[in-house]
Design a protein around this motif. Sequence first.
Motif: not given
Lengths: 182, 531
Positions: B32, B43-44, B46, B49, B60, B86
Amino acid sequence: MPKVVTREPMSVLERSFVPEIIRGLSTTIKHFFHAASGQNYHEKQHLWFLNKGNVTYNYPEDVRTYPKRYRGQHRLMLREDGNVRCVACMCCSTICPANCIHITAAESDDPSVEKYPASFVIDELRCIFCGFCVEACPCDAIRMDTGLHVQPFLDRNNAYYGRDLLMELGELSVAIQGGDKS
Amino acid sequence: MPKLTINGKTVTCDAGTPLIEAAKQVGEHIPYFCYHPSLTRPASCRMCLVEVEKAPKLMPACYTTVAEGMVVLTKSDKVIRARKAVLEFLLLNHPVDCPICDQAGECTLQNLYFEYSAQESRLKTRKVNKVKAFPIGPEVVYDGERCVLCTRCVRFCEQITKTNELTTTQRADMTEIRPFPGRELDNDYSQCTVDLCPVGALTSRNFRFKCRVWYLDTTESICTGCARGCSTYLEHFRGEVQRFRPRTNPEINSYWMCDHGRRLYREPHEDRLLNPFIKGVGAVPRNKGLAEAVKRLKAFRDAGRANKLAVVLSPQGSNEGLFSLIRFALKYGVERFYMNGKPDTAFTLRNEPDKVADDFLIVADKNPNTTGLRRLAEAFGITVLSAASLAADLESKKVDSAFILGANFPLDLDKKSKLWQKLEDADLVIFLGQRATPFTTLAHVSLPSCSFAEKQGSYINIDGIRQVAKAAFEPHGLSQPDWKWIERLSLRLQLGWEYENFEDLEAAANAKLAAPPAKELEEDKNAPAQT
Ligand code: SF4
Ligand code: SF4
Ligand code: SF4
Ligand code: SF4
Ligand code: FES
């Protein structure tokens, strides 16, 4: 498990040492004539029984040519404005197996350069000339392509090559500063 | 309590637990950037996931809370593909200037790239250029290109310090973190944002370019800045402290520590007293200094004046040092004890210079072991008088000599110079401390002790929590821990010393304090600062 070494027993002839002494002395005598010819290694031979000249070099008058990729004394490369190319990332001092590169990083006044080495010292006495520092450098800032070998030192303090001394032999790198932006 | 399975492992946890924490319980690490246990969860980023069975999309793990019967996969192909994607997005405009980035070596982005992505960039156009080396605050420098816009720093200022300096500006790939107009990141905890930043976008001015992180050795220590005694990691290179980093301790400092404490990283090396000093002689080797101190103390005792010796204790000292000194002094026949220490004004809040404490971590008392000193005094049944009364007592001849531990006196300049003058005339002054101060020339014998970074010692913070600071490197010069000097003095003066090693001494000091042993914190010291 220790390795067992089997030794060949020496023959009678070998144990008498006579043939070996003759063989050794003949080499010595041959070199004596080579040296007496007074000729250098590369020179054409005058004496018919000598197929080559002196086996040793008359250093320093006669210098052996080093191969192209000989790892000699370090140099620090330059930016287009003549400043040091090194960005003080310490990749070289990290990889250096002899632990002989000492860098102090500092913030640069030039806004396009973030970090530069305020001091960069290589202890040439400690260096083992492995060339890892050159391999590790991400920006072609350090090279060992000067073709010079490091001279012997009478004073150890002279063996610490500082940044400015290392930059004296520096040139522009072929790599594009800041990368290819097209 | 909901029961769920994560990668086939069953786990039961409280309702409301995010999947990230639930996965930690069964040893599954979910990567994370934007999540932090003490901050809200936007939760920006990503990055976290995961696949949840029956959910149409990946979820998330930082925001999704556990539910009964959930089946979670954190390592399926779909999840790995998402992580790669990501990372590719995050790295699109990233400068990848790792060689000159202070975070390299402890960078979440770098680590995750090696773990998941490791692919060539497919970007064909020019990278977006953003601000470099932007002075976002007095202690912190911001690099817009490296920022992954996790907004942890913004949320820290909103939710922890509640000072609200930072925000995001612009949109999309032009987004940058900036302070609000007319403000800067200047709260007393601003460097916590540097720890929080998962990449090298925020760097600390004190540590910037000083040392590559892979050179650092890490020792568990405490902050000696104030009586809060935040748990820290002391990180050092070649016998020099390079920085402090907060060590997570929910009972004391949680994940944080203040900027003033961090700035003390120079203190163990400043103005050090490196040799014993004898007045009129100068620097001498250890045995000479010791012999001189013994000679003078013996003569003093033989003259029947032991009760005229004032012993000044320092709340900067460890329990072990203080224990040995009090024990030594009582056996020697000392009757009057005093206490010095740093004044409350040793540092004040950055934006309110008249305040010495805040309602978060910083407390008024700027000494790490005042509680320990008080408890030891209680246990030994001695009264400890203030530094101000030392001058008065010297004046009224209640005492006429002094044995002084530590050179910090909480007195103003005027009072200090008066005290110095009194001590100048005293018959015997022995100084045991770490810094070369006016004492070095004033005391008859000065003995160099080492800083908290060079010795093991325990300290009791303002809430009565005992912590151990471990020795990080060898003592500077000829200094040694104060208890070692006292051990030698005790032996040479035939006052007895029944402790074979430091552990014995520690146990004896602990028994005296009746303090429970320091709580071991379960945390890997190599874990990145950002949790
Ligand atoms: S050549 Fe090898 S030993 Fe010498 S400085 Fe470079 S890395 Fe170090
Ligand atoms: S010479 Fe190259 S590798 Fe060494 S610090 Fe400078 S930029 Fe880094
Ligand atoms: S933030 Fe991380 S990935 Fe980016 S340049 Fe710094 S070390 Fe490299
Ligand atoms: S500066 Fe760091 S903490 Fe703040 S948003 Fe950017 S990456 Fe996150
Ligand atoms: S950690 Fe979950 S989205 Fe950032």
